[in-house]
Design an enzyme around this catalytic site. Structure first.
Site, PDB file in Angstrom:
ATOM      1  N   GLU A 142      -2.099  -6.722   8.053  1.00  0.00           N
ATOM      2  CA  GLU A 142      -0.826  -6.563   8.754  1.00  0.00           C
ATOM      3  C   GLU A 142      -0.944  -7.152  10.156  1.00  0.00           C
ATOM      4  O   GLU A 142      -2.041  -7.420  10.654  1.00  0.00           O
ATOM      5  CB  GLU A 142      -0.448  -5.069   8.803  1.00  0.00           C
ATOM      6  CG  GLU A 142       0.929  -4.763   9.354  1.00  0.00           C
ATOM      7  CD  GLU A 142       2.069  -5.438   8.617  1.00  0.00           C
ATOM      8  OE1 GLU A 142       2.316  -6.640   8.906  1.00  0.00           O
ATOM      9  OE2 GLU A 142       2.722  -4.789   7.789  1.00  0.00           O
ATOM     10  N   HIS A 149       0.829  -1.203   0.000  1.00  0.00           N
ATOM     11  CA  HIS A 149       0.000   0.000   0.000  1.00  0.00           C
ATOM     12  C   HIS A 149       0.869   1.261   0.000  1.00  0.00           C
ATOM     13  O   HIS A 149       2.023   1.235   0.442  1.00  0.00           O
ATOM     14  CB  HIS A 149      -0.930   0.014   1.211  1.00  0.00           C
ATOM     15  CG  HIS A 149      -0.199   0.037   2.516  1.00  0.00           C
ATOM     16  ND1 HIS A 149       0.347   1.184   3.055  1.00  0.00           N
ATOM     17  CD2 HIS A 149       0.090  -0.962   3.385  1.00  0.00           C
ATOM     18  CE1 HIS A 149       0.925   0.905   4.202  1.00  0.00           C
ATOM     19  NE2 HIS A 149       0.799  -0.394   4.429  1.00  0.00           N
TER      20      HIS A 149
END
Length: 195
Positions: free
Chosen positions: A81, A8
């Site tokens: 994550e 990202h």
């Protein structure tokens, strides 16, 4: 088949230099520009599927990378994550105040260190590995948009990086870049990294 890995773009959490994983920080303006850079670099690359972490920073990056392609990303929570537990949304100084030694172990030996009340790396590796195996079953060239931790564990799962290499210099996925893995006839090869 090929897997194209994209981290990202910069998020608000990155900009503030926080420890974070599960917090749903959106992209910054720079992060949106980095996502566009990755999308531009992928223009000449052919893939038919996109699987992305469902956290906002990865999901928005995936949408930007897919503009004009007619592909809808598929959410995979397994690519999220690491949950940083008590360190979640703390600055480096805040985390070190109560857990200085543990913070240093996270930096120097990540795969064998669990944040207090957080997710252990082996647990994270299992969930990321399950997502990777699901992607591989489809045998489609796939764009995977996620986070540095989960993308690093994809390399480990496929035998392209060892525990000792994770989060070492040279193994961080850059914002605005992509990496490519070729899987053919039982062989797995990292074709390029952070292009």
């Amino acid at each position: 088949m090929y897997l194209y890995l994209v981290r990202h773009g910069q998020s608000v959490g990155n900009e503030k230099k926080l420890f974070f994983g599960r917090s749903n920080h959106p992209l910054t303006q720079l992060g949106r520009e980095q996502a566009k850079q990755a999308g531009e670099k992928l223009k000449g690359v052919s893939f038919t599927r996109c699987v992305a972490s469902d956290l906002a920073r990865a999901w928005e990056t995936a949408l930007i990378c897919l503009e004009g392609r007619g592909i809808v990303p598929e959410a995979c929570p397994g690519l999220r994550e690491q949950d940083m537990g008590l360190f979640e949304d703390c600055t480096w100084e805040q985390a070190q105040a109560g857990h200085g030694d543990l913070v240093m172990r996270l930096v120097t030996d990540w795969f064998h260190t669990t944040p207090p009340e957080g997710e252990g790396p082996e647990e994270m590796a299992r969930r990321v590995g399950a997502c990777v195996e699901d992607i591989l079953r489809r045998r489609e060239d796939t764009l995977v948009v996620a986070h540095n931790g989960s993308l690093s564990l994809i390399l480990k799962h496929l035998g392209l990086a060892g525990e000792e290499e994770l989060f070492r210099p040279g193994y961080f996925f850059g914002h605005g870049a992509y990496s490519a893995i070729e899987i053919q006839d039982g062989k797995v090869e990292l074709k390029w990294f952070n292009l």
